[in-house]
Motif scaffolding. Sequence first.
Motif, PDB file in Angstrom:
ATOM      1  N   ALA A  91       0.832  -1.208   0.000  1.00  0.00           N
ATOM      2  CA  ALA A  91       0.000   0.000   0.000  1.00  0.00           C
ATOM      3  C   ALA A  91       0.864   1.256   0.000  1.00  0.00           C
ATOM      4  CB  ALA A  91      -0.934  -0.010   1.213  1.00  0.00           C
ATOM      5  N   ALA A  92       1.906   1.264   0.820  1.00  0.00           N
ATOM      6  CA  ALA A  92       2.786   2.427   0.878  1.00  0.00           C
ATOM      7  C   ALA A  92       3.512   2.645  -0.440  1.00  0.00           C
ATOM      8  CB  ALA A  92       3.793   2.245   2.021  1.00  0.00           C
ATOM      9  N   LYS A  93       3.921   1.542  -1.058  1.00  0.00           N
ATOM     10  CA  LYS A  93       4.654   1.640  -2.325  1.00  0.00           C
ATOM     11  C   LYS A  93       3.826   2.339  -3.392  1.00  0.00           C
ATOM     12  CE  LYS A  93       6.913  -1.177  -5.874  1.00  0.00           C
ATOM     13  NZ  LYS A  93       7.327  -2.551  -6.283  1.00  0.00           N
ATOM     14  N   TYR A  94       2.509   2.065  -3.418  1.00  0.00           N
ATOM     15  CA  TYR A  94       1.661   2.605  -4.478  1.00  0.00           C
ATOM     16  C   TYR A  94       0.797   3.783  -4.013  1.00  0.00           C
ATOM     17  CZ  TYR A  94       3.142  -1.364  -7.222  1.00  0.00           C
ATOM     18  OH  TYR A  94       3.914  -2.272  -7.920  1.00  0.00           O
ATOM     19  N   GLY A  95       0.987   4.213  -2.767  1.00  0.00           N
ATOM     20  CA  GLY A  95       0.275   5.396  -2.299  1.00  0.00           C
ATOM     21  C   GLY A  95      -1.217   5.201  -2.139  1.00  0.00           C
ATOM     22  N   VAL A  96      -1.629   3.986  -1.729  1.00  0.00           N
ATOM     23  CA  VAL A  96      -3.047   3.707  -1.512  1.00  0.00           C
ATOM     24  C   VAL A  96      -3.201   3.159  -0.102  1.00  0.00           C
ATOM     25  CG1 VAL A  96      -3.484   3.254  -3.947  1.00  0.00           C
ATOM     26  CG2 VAL A  96      -2.897   1.351  -2.443  1.00  0.00           C
ATOM     27  N   SER A  97      -4.435   3.036   0.344  1.00  0.00           N
ATOM     28  CA  SER A  97      -4.676   2.513   1.688  1.00  0.00           C
ATOM     29  C   SER A  97      -4.695   0.988   1.677  1.00  0.00           C
ATOM     30  CB  SER A  97      -6.003   3.042   2.237  1.00  0.00           C
ATOM     31  OG  SER A  97      -7.091   2.479   1.517  1.00  0.00           O
TER      32      SER A  97
END
Length: 338
Positions: A91-97
């Motif tokens: 999630a952090a890698k792609y900027g999503v929750s």
Amino acid sequence: MFKTSRWKRLSATTILIAALLPTTSAWAQSVTVAPGDTLGNIAYHNQITVEQLKLANNLTSDMILVGQSLYIPPRSRVYTVKSGDVLWKIAAKYGVSIQSIVNINQLPSTDDLLIGQKLLIPSEATAGTNEQTKPVAKQDKPWVENINYQVAAADTPWTISIAHGIPMTEFLQVNGLSETDYLQVGQTVKIPVHHIPETAVTGAAYGEYLDWFDAAQYLFPINAVATVTDFATKKSFRVKRTIGASHSDTEPLTAADTAIIKDIWGGSFSWSVRPVIVEVKGRRIAASMTSMPHSIEYITDNNFSGHFDIHFLGSLRHKDNLIDPDHQEAIKIAAGKK
């Protein structure tokens, strides 16, 4: 020779399918497969990749059936779980929750990921909302965006091009490949996705005046089925584009369609040019057609030995790679330009 300067496979777990059903996600929508549809065409019209479409529907081949319902996932990318992956890192890698990944994939928990598991990762635009993905704003002219595709077993430049409704020459050029280059399973290649905005027509009887190389060839790609209406008689028949680069090399879909074509041309096949309207994917395109059978055929049970030619604005003859004036005049008639 086609002027390249002018052309403007995967399985998934049952869990992923449940995530995309309309009853479980407001993001999901469905389409019903129509005659002439391919995975490439459906993916293109819904602005997703063939890989995403196959993953969302648990498809292990490119075969689809008329009447089949396919689920269209929201804008997303496909991620393959690697050793050491956990949801918060992905999630952090792609900027999503984390929750957006759980929701779109209907994961039973946030802990149990399997190495090699395929996950749909929603785009940032869809990750924070339950609304259906908004379509790209219309532009006045055709435009292209490149998407990534991961090569699967048995993929070739030709099969990838056909599945995505683009000329193979375009695929090769975008990826810096030659016809002798081999693709490797897992290799990432670029797929040009062509967006063709609707244009104004002169009246209900006329078709859009679309350039072959910029627009029409992408709306009517190889293997697509269309309805052709003779402009003068209003008689219609169904056809399939089976080959052709500089214009559409086309065949009657059935023997009944062949009979209609023969009747329109006065009882015999002919090289004489007639204005026609080609209806495909909800679009009506101005075109010109001859009915003389010649050269290669792919449909063998339609009482038509070979294929015939359909030309569009700016398309070229095979024999000399030049524009045919008679065809272009007929196209103008079908477009209401004269």
